[in-house]
Design an enzyme around this catalytic site. Structure first.
Site, PDB file in Angstrom:
ATOM      1  N   ARG A 113       0.893  -1.177   0.000  1.00 22.83           N
ATOM      2  CA  ARG A 113       0.000   0.000   0.000  1.00 22.83           C
ATOM      3  C   ARG A 113       0.916   1.209   0.000  1.00 22.83           C
ATOM      4  O   ARG A 113       1.726   1.389   0.908  1.00 22.83           O
ATOM      5  CB  ARG A 113      -0.919  -0.004   1.213  1.00 22.83           C
ATOM      6  N   CYS A 135     -16.392   1.676   0.518  1.00 23.36           N
ATOM      7  CA  CYS A 135     -15.237   0.835   0.857  1.00 23.36           C
ATOM      8  C   CYS A 135     -14.797   1.015   2.312  1.00 23.36           C
ATOM      9  O   CYS A 135     -14.096   0.168   2.853  1.00 23.36           O
ATOM     10  CB  CYS A 135     -14.091   1.104  -0.098  1.00 23.36           C
TER      11      CYS A 135
END
Ligand code: CP
Ligand code: NVA
Length: 302
Positions: free
Chosen positions: A103, A260
């Site tokens: 990430r 999300c």
């Protein structure tokens, strides 16, 4: 040869569908108390240069449940934070791990890692894409309407043309979905992705145009990680881009809502909508675990 998963289009349409079906099998097996062993002896390195709850925990738990192990690396406390090149980290981690999740900020950082890594690299979110999340979103809708009905739905994205919107565009292109994206001028998704998706994706400036007759409405924060300096300007630009009861009334009477998470209640979505029976967000968050287990099996398994 190793395979990376940096964007949704790293999977073919048939492969994506097979992955969703495998995820749903793994989910059923888990509820029946069955444990997997497909990744026994395998280790996943997890580089997180941005904050995470869902992605980090679901990959960690996913590896554990398949018989493997996960190692978390934050910039603080590793040489990554002191400027060691990603290309060097890639080759070093490749000597210990069987796969790497990253990430990070620029998508090119994940690409560099993948280029130099001898083991598969999975995108756990970059500024440009969030493919693991959209896998979970697709599973959530497939479970809700049936695996063969996805193509009959009208999908709406309301809000920032960000990493999530870009991955949704790829999903629309891959699976032939109808997707309408409503975002304010200046916050459009990546033009090259839109171009590639052709007639499957429409751009609107009015959130009501996207919401009208939609079966699935999705949104995300107005200010993504890394864009914090623009938060005030974004709050002004996105005024009216909130999924609230009024907007939902324009959608199909049985329309459902995705987010999300994490959510900013009162900005991109109201508390009422997020907590309503129309919201599938908790199943959507849980599905991160199941789709990523299917993905890990595919990329790291034998
Ligand atoms: N949706 C998502 O990726 O959540 P995290 O930032 O908590 O991982
Ligand atoms: N678009 C958001 C998603 C967070 C899961 C971000 O990049 O911060």
């Amino acid at each position: 040869m190793k395979r990376d998963f940096l964007t949704l289009s790293d999977l073919g349409a048939a492969e994506l569908q097979a992955l969703l079906i495998r995820a749903s099998e793994l989910k059923r097996e888990r509820t029946q108390g069955q444990r997997g062993h497909s990744l026994t002896g395998k280790t996943l390195g997890m580089i997180f240069e941005k904050a995470s709850t869902r992605t980090r925990v679901s990959f960690d738990v996913g590896m554990y449940e398949l018989g493997g192990h996960a190692v978390h690396l934050a910039p603080d406390g590793t040489q990554i934070g002191r400027g060691e090149l990603m290309r060097d980290t890639a080759r070093v981690l490749g000597g210990y791990c069987h796969g790497i999740v990253i990430r990070t900020f620029a998508h090119t950082i994940a690409e560099e890692l993948a280029h130099f890594s001898p083991v598969p690299v999975i995108n756990g979110l970059t500024d440009l894409h969030h493919p693991c999340q959209v896998l979970a979103d697709l599973l959530t809708i497939a479970e809700h309407v049936g695996f063969t009905a996805l193509q009959q739905l009208r999908f709406a994205w309301i809000g920032d043309g960000n990493n999530m919107a870009n991955s949704w565009i790829e999903a629309a292109a891959l699976l032939g979905l109808e997707l309408v994206i409503a975002c304010p001028e200046g916050y459009d998704p990546a033009p090259d992705l839109r171009l590639r998706a052709g007639s499957h994706v429409h751009l609107a400036r009015d959130p009501r145009e996207a919401a009208r007759n939609a079966d699935v409405l999705s949104t995300d924060v107005w200010t993504s990680m890394g864009d914090e300096a623009e938060a005030a300007a974004r709050r002004r630009a996105f005024r009216g881009f909130c999924i609230d009861e009024l907007l939902l009334q324009l959608a199909h009477p049985e329309a459902v809502v995705l987010h999300c998470l994490p959510a900013h209640r009162g900005e991109e979505i109201t508390d009422e909508v997020l907590e309503s029976p129309r919201s599938l967000v908790w199943a959507q968050a849980e599905n991160r675990l199941h789709v990523q287990k299917a993905l890990l099996e595919r990329l790291l398994g034998h």
